[in-house]
Design an enzyme around this catalytic site. Structure first.
Site, PDB file in Angstrom:
ATOM      1  CE1 TYR A  82      -4.369  -0.818  -0.299  1.00  9.43           C
ATOM      2  CE2 TYR A  82      -3.619  -2.722   0.963  1.00  9.43           C
ATOM      3  CZ  TYR A  82      -4.569  -2.102   0.169  1.00  9.43           C
ATOM      4  OH  TYR A  82      -5.702  -2.774  -0.191  1.00  9.43           O
TER       5      TYR A  82
ATOM      6  CG  ASN B 296     -10.917   6.073  -9.182  1.00  4.36           C
ATOM      7  OD1 ASN B 296     -11.104   4.917  -9.544  1.00  4.36           O
ATOM      8  ND2 ASN B 296     -11.008   7.105  -9.994  1.00  4.36           N
TER       9      ASN B 296
ATOM     10  CG  ASP C 285      -6.945   8.057  -7.581  1.00  3.11           C
ATOM     11  OD1 ASP C 285      -7.644   8.981  -7.119  1.00  3.11           O
ATOM     12  OD2 ASP C 285      -7.129   7.564  -8.711  1.00  3.11           O
TER      13      ASP C 285
ATOM     14  CG  HIS D 210     -14.229   0.686  -3.907  1.00  4.30           C
ATOM     15  ND1 HIS D 210     -14.004   0.349  -5.213  1.00  4.30           N
ATOM     16  CD2 HIS D 210     -15.440   0.161  -3.593  1.00  4.30           C
ATOM     17  CE1 HIS D 210     -15.040  -0.361  -5.676  1.00  4.30           C
ATOM     18  NE2 HIS D 210     -15.929  -0.474  -4.711  1.00  4.30           N
TER      19      HIS D 210
ATOM     20  CB  CYS E 213      -7.715   1.406  15.054  1.00  2.00           C
ATOM     21  SG  CYS E 213      -7.325   0.047  16.173  1.00  2.00           S
TER      22      CYS E 213
ATOM     23  CB  CYS F 217      -4.051   2.130  16.885  1.00  2.00           C
ATOM     24  SG  CYS F 217      -5.408   2.931  17.764  1.00  2.00           S
TER      25      CYS F 217
ATOM     26  CB  CYS G   7      -5.636  -0.066  21.022  1.00  2.57           C
ATOM     27  SG  CYS G   7      -5.444  -0.527  19.279  1.00  2.57           S
TER      28      CYS G   7
END
Ligand SMILES: [Zn+2]
Length: 273
Positions: A72, A108, A110, A127, A135, A169, A172
């Site tokens: 990613y 998208n 992006d 999406h 988290c 996160c 937590c």
């Protein structure tokens, strides 16, 4: 521009209801964003070549969060290096002219619509958006990733400890996850505004579909519903698709074949004429 399209756009532009625009990968092609669905989507981890539909999943993230995050961050780097094109800019002009009589539904992730200037209030990112994370343990809503995280990330770079620490996160201490809908997850309103997107067609003056071929569920529902309710339907795509076929059959439908960066500015100009 053919007379039938010009007439349809003039009627829609004068109508009181919202103009709903649905966008997919085709609008970002001229900005250099690959679809990550074809061969360019392959990603090697160890000795295994993964396809996006296997990597963009909750089950892959549970097994190998570092590797999924590296993918990613690479994709985010590609998106950070891209700039919005003339089609994105035309939709900003359309939102500024119509205000609340405009809804943008985008597949998208992006982030280019928001970078171009469309507002988060009028932009339903069904999406998600890969410039945001939330988290994995569901502590809270999405937050923007640090601006430079992922910039220039090469294909073969693994997650380093400092980057991994930035993907924790604050509440937590567990993993953050990309704020994107994965293949093994379902749409919802809280994260992806699914109900708002489906509801946007109520009283709509027009559904304009840009650069999406109908591979996923929510876009198919929107286009099918528009045709069934006789909402005027304009489908722009580079090549014929299931959506252009629906528009060709619809009572008030027009197909526009071509590049989004060429066609969308013309369509918007006719809507605003
Ligand atoms: Zn948490």
């Amino acid at each position: 521009m053919e007379a039938r399209l010009r007439d349809l756009l003039a009627r829609a532009g004068a109508a009181p209801g919202p103009v709903v625009v649905l966008t997919g990968a085709g609008i970002s092609a001229a900005s250099g964003i690959p679809t990550f669905r074809g061969p360019e989507g392959y990603w090697r981890i160890g000795s295994v070549n993964y396809r996006p539909e296997h990597l963009a999943t909750r089950s892959a993230f549970e097994r190998m969060p570092e590797s999924v995050w590296a993918w990613y961050l690479y994709r985010r780097g590609v998106c950070l290096a891209a700039v919005p094109n003339a089609a994105h800019r035309a939709l900003v002009e359309l939102e500024r002219a119509r205000g609340e009589r405009f809804v943008l539904v985008t597949q998208n992730v992006d982030g280019l619509h928001l970078r171009a200037g469309n507002t988060p209030a009028r932009t339903l990112q069904v999406h998600g958006n890969l410039h945001f994370a939330r988290c994995f343990g569901a502590c809270g809503g999405p937050l923007p990733l640090p601006a430079e995280l992922g910039a220039g990330w090469p294909r073969d770079r693994e997650l380093d400890p400092a980057t991994a620490a930035a993907l924790r996160c604050a509440r937590c201490g567990g993993w953050l996850r990309p704020h994107v809908l994965w293949f093994d997850e379902c749409y919802d309103e809280a994260n992806y505004r699914f109900d708002s997107a489906l509801g946007s067609l109520g009283g709509a003056a027009l559904l304009l579909v840009v650069g999406t071929a109908g591979a996923t569920n929510l876009p198919s529902q929107l286009v099918t519903a528009a045709a069934a309710r006789n909402v005027p339907l304009v489908v722009q795509n580079l090549e014929p698709s299931p959506f252009t076929a629906t528009a060709a059959r619809a009572r008030d439908g027009v197909v526009v074949l071509g590049e989004a960066a060429d066609e969308v500015p013309r369509i918007v100009a006719a809507l605003l004429a």
